[in-house]
Motif scaffolding. Structure first.
Motif, PDB file in Angstrom:
ATOM      1  N   GLY A 181      55.729  59.231  55.267  1.00  0.00           N
ATOM      2  CA  GLY A 181      54.738  59.521  56.171  1.00  0.00           C
ATOM      3  C   GLY A 181      54.585  58.957  57.533  1.00  0.00           C
ATOM      4  N   ARG A 182      53.310  58.739  58.089  1.00  0.00           N
ATOM      5  CA  ARG A 182      53.573  57.871  59.574  1.00  0.00           C
ATOM      6  C   ARG A 182      53.735  56.593  59.282  1.00  0.00           C
ATOM      7  NH1 ARG A 182      49.086  61.907  59.559  1.00  0.00           N
ATOM      8  NH2 ARG A 182      49.759  63.539  61.119  1.00  0.00           N
ATOM      9  N   ALA A 183      53.249  56.082  57.932  1.00  0.00           N
ATOM     10  CA  ALA A 183      53.689  54.701  57.485  1.00  0.00           C
ATOM     11  C   ALA A 183      53.785  54.769  56.275  1.00  0.00           C
ATOM     12  CB  ALA A 183      52.609  53.732  58.265  1.00  0.00           C
ATOM     13  N   THR A 184      54.724  53.859  55.409  1.00  0.00           N
ATOM     14  CA  THR A 184      54.814  53.959  53.960  1.00  0.00           C
ATOM     15  C   THR A 184      54.034  52.681  53.511  1.00  0.00           C
ATOM     16  OG1 THR A 184      56.837  52.466  54.163  1.00  0.00           O
ATOM     17  CG2 THR A 184      56.890  55.214  54.352  1.00  0.00           C
ATOM     18  N   GLY A 185      53.828  52.895  52.123  1.00  0.00           N
ATOM     19  CA  GLY A 185      53.371  51.755  51.490  1.00  0.00           C
ATOM     20  C   GLY A 185      52.442  51.918  50.332  1.00  0.00           C
ATOM     21  N   VAL A 186      51.716  51.242  49.545  1.00  0.00           N
ATOM     22  CA  VAL A 186      50.646  51.431  48.420  1.00  0.00           C
ATOM     23  C   VAL A 186      49.396  50.884  48.991  1.00  0.00           C
ATOM     24  CG1 VAL A 186      50.052  50.945  46.243  1.00  0.00           C
ATOM     25  CG2 VAL A 186      52.458  50.622  47.059  1.00  0.00           C
ATOM     26  N   PHE A 187      48.426  51.922  48.857  1.00  0.00           N
ATOM     27  CA  PHE A 187      47.090  51.834  49.358  1.00  0.00           C
ATOM     28  C   PHE A 187      46.252  52.021  48.248  1.00  0.00           C
ATOM     29  CE2 PHE A 187      49.976  53.714  52.328  1.00  0.00           C
ATOM     30  CZ  PHE A 187      50.244  52.844  53.424  1.00  0.00           C
ATOM     31  N   GLY A 188      44.987  51.091  48.446  1.00  0.00           N
ATOM     32  CA  GLY A 188      43.819  51.293  47.548  1.00  0.00           C
ATOM     33  C   GLY A 188      43.015  52.349  47.371  1.00  0.00           C
ATOM     34  N   SER A 189      43.057  53.174  48.595  1.00  0.00           N
ATOM     35  CA  SER A 189      41.919  54.082  48.430  1.00  0.00           C
ATOM     36  C   SER A 189      42.710  55.395  49.242  1.00  0.00           C
ATOM     37  CB  SER A 189      40.916  53.887  49.386  1.00  0.00           C
ATOM     38  OG  SER A 189      41.127  53.520  50.673  1.00  0.00           O
ATOM     39  N   TRP A 190      42.209  56.604  48.871  1.00  0.00           N
ATOM     40  CA  TRP A 190      42.706  57.825  49.318  1.00  0.00           C
ATOM     41  C   TRP A 190      42.593  58.048  50.726  1.00  0.00           C
ATOM     42  CZ3 TRP A 190      46.422  61.038  49.473  1.00  0.00           C
ATOM     43  CH2 TRP A 190      46.138  62.351  50.151  1.00  0.00           C
ATOM     44  N   PRO A 191      41.296  57.695  51.394  1.00  0.00           N
ATOM     45  CA  PRO A 191      41.221  57.896  52.739  1.00  0.00           C
ATOM     46  C   PRO A 191      42.286  57.097  53.444  1.00  0.00           C
ATOM     47  CG  PRO A 191      39.217  57.632  51.920  1.00  0.00           C
ATOM     48  CD  PRO A 191      40.145  57.468  50.920  1.00  0.00           C
ATOM     49  N   GLU A 192      42.728  55.961  53.319  1.00  0.00           N
ATOM     50  CA  GLU A 192      43.710  55.085  53.874  1.00  0.00           C
ATOM     51  C   GLU A 192      44.961  55.975  53.856  1.00  0.00           C
ATOM     52  OE1 GLU A 192      43.119  50.735  53.367  1.00  0.00           O
ATOM     53  OE2 GLU A 192      42.909  51.602  51.466  1.00  0.00           O
ATOM     54  N   ALA A 193      45.427  56.544  52.629  1.00  0.00           N
ATOM     55  CA  ALA A 193      46.844  57.107  52.445  1.00  0.00           C
ATOM     56  C   ALA A 193      46.723  58.437  53.302  1.00  0.00           C
ATOM     57  CB  ALA A 193      46.995  57.471  51.151  1.00  0.00           C
ATOM     58  N   GLU A 194      45.503  59.079  53.290  1.00  0.00           N
ATOM     59  CA  GLU A 194      45.468  60.437  53.777  1.00  0.00           C
ATOM     60  C   GLU A 194      45.549  60.622  55.242  1.00  0.00           C
ATOM     61  OE1 GLU A 194      42.215  64.316  53.471  1.00  0.00           O
ATOM     62  OE2 GLU A 194      41.444  62.120  53.477  1.00  0.00           O
ATOM     63  N   ARG A 195      45.384  59.579  56.062  1.00  0.00           N
ATOM     64  CA  ARG A 195      45.334  59.758  57.505  1.00  0.00           C
ATOM     65  C   ARG A 195      47.086  59.419  57.772  1.00  0.00           C
ATOM     66  NH1 ARG A 195      44.796  54.567  60.283  1.00  0.00           N
ATOM     67  NH2 ARG A 195      44.520  52.954  58.850  1.00  0.00           N
ATOM     68  N   LEU A 196      47.701  58.951  56.663  1.00  0.00           N
ATOM     69  CA  LEU A 196      48.940  58.812  57.193  1.00  0.00           C
ATOM     70  C   LEU A 196      50.040  60.170  56.730  1.00  0.00           C
ATOM     71  CD1 LEU A 196      49.419  55.174  55.914  1.00  0.00           C
ATOM     72  CD2 LEU A 196      49.369  56.188  58.237  1.00  0.00           C
ATOM     73  N   VAL A 197      49.394  60.836  55.778  1.00  0.00           N
ATOM     74  CA  VAL A 197      50.135  62.247  55.355  1.00  0.00           C
ATOM     75  C   VAL A 197      49.619  63.443  55.931  1.00  0.00           C
ATOM     76  CG1 VAL A 197      51.176  60.616  53.486  1.00  0.00           C
ATOM     77  CG2 VAL A 197      49.003  62.158  53.263  1.00  0.00           C
ATOM     78  N   SER A 198      48.313  63.348  56.180  1.00  0.00           N
ATOM     79  CA  SER A 198      47.734  64.769  56.653  1.00  0.00           C
ATOM     80  C   SER A 198      48.326  65.399  57.796  1.00  0.00           C
ATOM     81  CB  SER A 198      46.185  64.603  56.841  1.00  0.00           C
ATOM     82  OG  SER A 198      45.584  65.743  57.078  1.00  0.00           O
TER      83      SER A 198
END
Length: 288
Positions: free
Chosen positions: A13-30
């Motif tokens: 994605g735009r950055a990689t890693g493990v995130f504690g909420s979907w909104p944080e991850a979503e903005r990197l893959v959407s």
């Protein structure tokens, strides 16, 4: 009954890693072509997905043997650390001496060394969001300063790694943990990590190096922290001094293998010569 906590892993994605909420991850893959992400019930499974390795068995309590991190060729590796003298009653004693430090290297060359105290004055020019001085704010400040150096001074877009010994700081930075204290400092780390990961086209990694394990670069980062605890600051940019630390000369595995191959070939040649001629050939007399 509270809902079970989930972990969101982004492997591409735009950055990689493990995130504690979907909104944080979503903005990197959407909207990101070829994004790879998945939801997990455990942090270890999510981290394994990001690394591309099989998820660890939940029933196993065996910890893998830790080895010293060896940065790949061309990777800028920044070893970060932080600390606080005493680190007791940090909520009441907000002004205990605390500091951060980092050392950056690439292909055996030291690129930069930086250090400084944890800043809690919101009006100070280098304020990052710390509310108190503690081990944790020292660690987070070191990560934030390393990311600022990568962005503003190193400036390249090649692969880079943040080599940390604080899992707390790494989990806050990656978004796996949600900060309940020093929220502004945690946000600074998180935002810098995401933006720098995007700028480097996902070539930004978090690598764990066990503290006080003999790793020379981790030990150097710890020594720089002590300068920050003492109130010293390296400054930034052209104001910062040239690196003092020098790495011991080393060779990579391929070079070592080539040297060993030549040694064995020379040894075999000497054995063949001894077997065929009974030892070293005698010198011929010069023609009269």
């Amino acid at each position: 009954m509270s809902a079970q906590r989930m972990f969101y892993a982004v492997a591409r994605g735009r950055a990689t890693g493990v995130f504690g909420s979907w909104p944080e991850a979503e903005r990197l893959v959407s909207g990101f072509a070829g994004a790879r992400f998945k939801k997990f019930k455990s942090q270890s499974e999510a981290a394994a997905f990001v690394r591309g390795s099989p998820a660890p068995a939940r029933s196993s309590t065996t910890k893998p043997k830790r080895t010293t991190y060896k940065p790949p060729k061309g990777t800028v590796a920044v070893y970060t650390d932080g600390g606080c003298r005493g680190n007791q009653n940090v909520d009441a004693k907000r002004d205990q001496p605390a500091g951060w430090g980092f050392i950056a290297v690439r292909d055996g060359k030291v690129l930069a060394e930086r250090w400084g105290p944890v800043v809690i004055d919101a009006t100070a020019p280098h304020y990052l969001g710390a509310e108190k001085k503690s081990n944790n704010t020292g660690e987070l400040s070191g990560v934030a300063e390393a990311l600022l150096w990568l962005r503003d001074e190193e400036g390249g877009d090649g692969p880079a790694a943040l080599c940390y010994d604080s899992t707390y700081a790494a989990n806050i930075t990656s978004g796996a943990f949600r900060a309940h204290k020093n929220v502004d400092l945690a946000k600074t780390c998180r935002d810098l990590y995401c933006s720098e990961g995007t700028r480097r086209k996902r070539k930004l990694a978090l690598e764990h190096v066990k503290g006080h394990s003999g790793d020379p670069l981790n030990e150097r980062a710890d020594a720089l922290v002590q300068r920050g605890v003492a109130g010293e600051s390296s400054g930034r940019g052209s104001a910062a001094p040239a690196p003092e630390f020098e790495l011991e000369p080393s060779i990579d595995a391929a070079t070592a293998a080539a040297i060993e191959e030549r040694r064995l070939a020379a040894l075999a040649k000497r054995k063949r010569a001894a077997a065929s001629g009974g030892g070293a050939p005698s010198k011929k007399k010069a023609a009269a």
